[in-house]
Enzyme design. Sequence first.
Site, mmCIF file in Angstrom:
data_model
loop_
_atom_site.group_PDB
_atom_site.id
_atom_site.type_symbol
_atom_site.label_atom_id
_atom_site.label_comp_id
_atom_site.label_asym_id
_atom_site.label_seq_id
_atom_site.Cartn_x
_atom_site.Cartn_y
_atom_site.Cartn_z
ATOM 1 N N TYR A 18 0.841 -1.201 0.000
ATOM 2 C CA TYR A 18 0.000 0.000 0.000
ATOM 3 C C TYR A 18 0.880 1.256 0.000
ATOM 4 O O TYR A 18 0.643 2.186 -0.767
ATOM 5 C CB TYR A 18 -0.929 -0.004 1.209
ATOM 6 C CG TYR A 18 -1.895 1.147 1.212
ATOM 7 C CD1 TYR A 18 -3.096 1.065 0.506
ATOM 8 C CD2 TYR A 18 -1.605 2.329 1.878
ATOM 9 C CE1 TYR A 18 -3.984 2.127 0.478
ATOM 10 C CE2 TYR A 18 -2.484 3.395 1.855
ATOM 11 C CZ TYR A 18 -3.673 3.292 1.158
ATOM 12 O OH TYR A 18 -4.536 4.353 1.122
ATOM 13 N N HIS A 22 1.500 4.256 -3.163
ATOM 14 C CA HIS A 22 1.291 5.692 -2.992
ATOM 15 C C HIS A 22 2.559 6.521 -3.171
ATOM 16 O O HIS A 22 2.506 7.743 -3.133
ATOM 17 C CB HIS A 22 0.616 5.960 -1.642
ATOM 18 C CG HIS A 22 -0.833 5.610 -1.689
ATOM 19 N ND1 HIS A 22 -1.281 4.311 -1.513
ATOM 20 C CD2 HIS A 22 -1.922 6.364 -1.938
ATOM 21 C CE1 HIS A 22 -2.599 4.303 -1.657
ATOM 22 N NE2 HIS A 22 -3.010 5.524 -1.915
ATOM 23 N N TYR A 41 -4.916 17.193 0.192
ATOM 24 C CA TYR A 41 -5.283 15.808 0.454
ATOM 25 C C TYR A 41 -4.065 15.052 0.969
ATOM 26 O O TYR A 41 -3.013 15.036 0.324
ATOM 27 C CB TYR A 41 -5.817 15.175 -0.830
ATOM 28 C CG TYR A 41 -6.345 13.766 -0.703
ATOM 29 C CD1 TYR A 41 -6.883 13.284 0.484
ATOM 30 C CD2 TYR A 41 -6.328 12.913 -1.788
ATOM 31 C CE1 TYR A 41 -7.386 11.991 0.581
ATOM 32 C CE2 TYR A 41 -6.829 11.619 -1.711
ATOM 33 C CZ TYR A 41 -7.347 11.167 -0.518
ATOM 34 O OH TYR A 41 -7.840 9.896 -0.420
ATOM 35 N N TRP A 76 -8.476 3.120 -10.451
ATOM 36 C CA TRP A 76 -7.721 3.187 -9.188
ATOM 37 C C TRP A 76 -8.465 2.451 -8.071
ATOM 38 O O TRP A 76 -7.882 1.669 -7.338
ATOM 39 C CB TRP A 76 -7.473 4.645 -8.816
ATOM 40 C CG TRP A 76 -6.681 4.800 -7.552
ATOM 41 C CD1 TRP A 76 -7.164 4.961 -6.282
ATOM 42 C CD2 TRP A 76 -5.259 4.777 -7.419
ATOM 43 N NE1 TRP A 76 -6.136 5.056 -5.371
ATOM 44 C CE2 TRP A 76 -4.953 4.950 -6.049
ATOM 45 C CE3 TRP A 76 -4.211 4.642 -8.322
ATOM 46 C CZ2 TRP A 76 -3.646 4.976 -5.567
ATOM 47 C CZ3 TRP A 76 -2.908 4.685 -7.844
ATOM 48 C CH2 TRP A 76 -2.649 4.850 -6.483
#
Length: 106
Positions: A18, A22, A41, A76
């Site tokens: 994960y 990113h 964000y 995504w």
Amino acid sequence: MQRVCFLLKVRQDRLGEYRKRHEHVWAEMREALSAAGWHNYSLFLREDGLLVGYLETPDFAAAQEAMARTEVNARWQAEMAGFFEDLDGRGPDEAMRPLTEVFHLA
């Protein structure tokens, strides 16, 4: 501007992957988020898999709807769904439930 914070749970056995995903979020995904009104964000990941998301937007519902209409978001979300616990058949973006803000120091 709305400040939005949400929680999700990343599977313990997929934390490393994960994080890696990113490191290089697709440029078209980043562009779509910006165009849809997602500002400042950030995602924060705790070692036990708790994921805390934060963003600022004029209208969170409208920002979510704008992303839901994009093809890149569909791709995504499909790729990322397997990283999360307790989605109950929803995509990660559909499972986001904003927390209630109880204090803000301006």
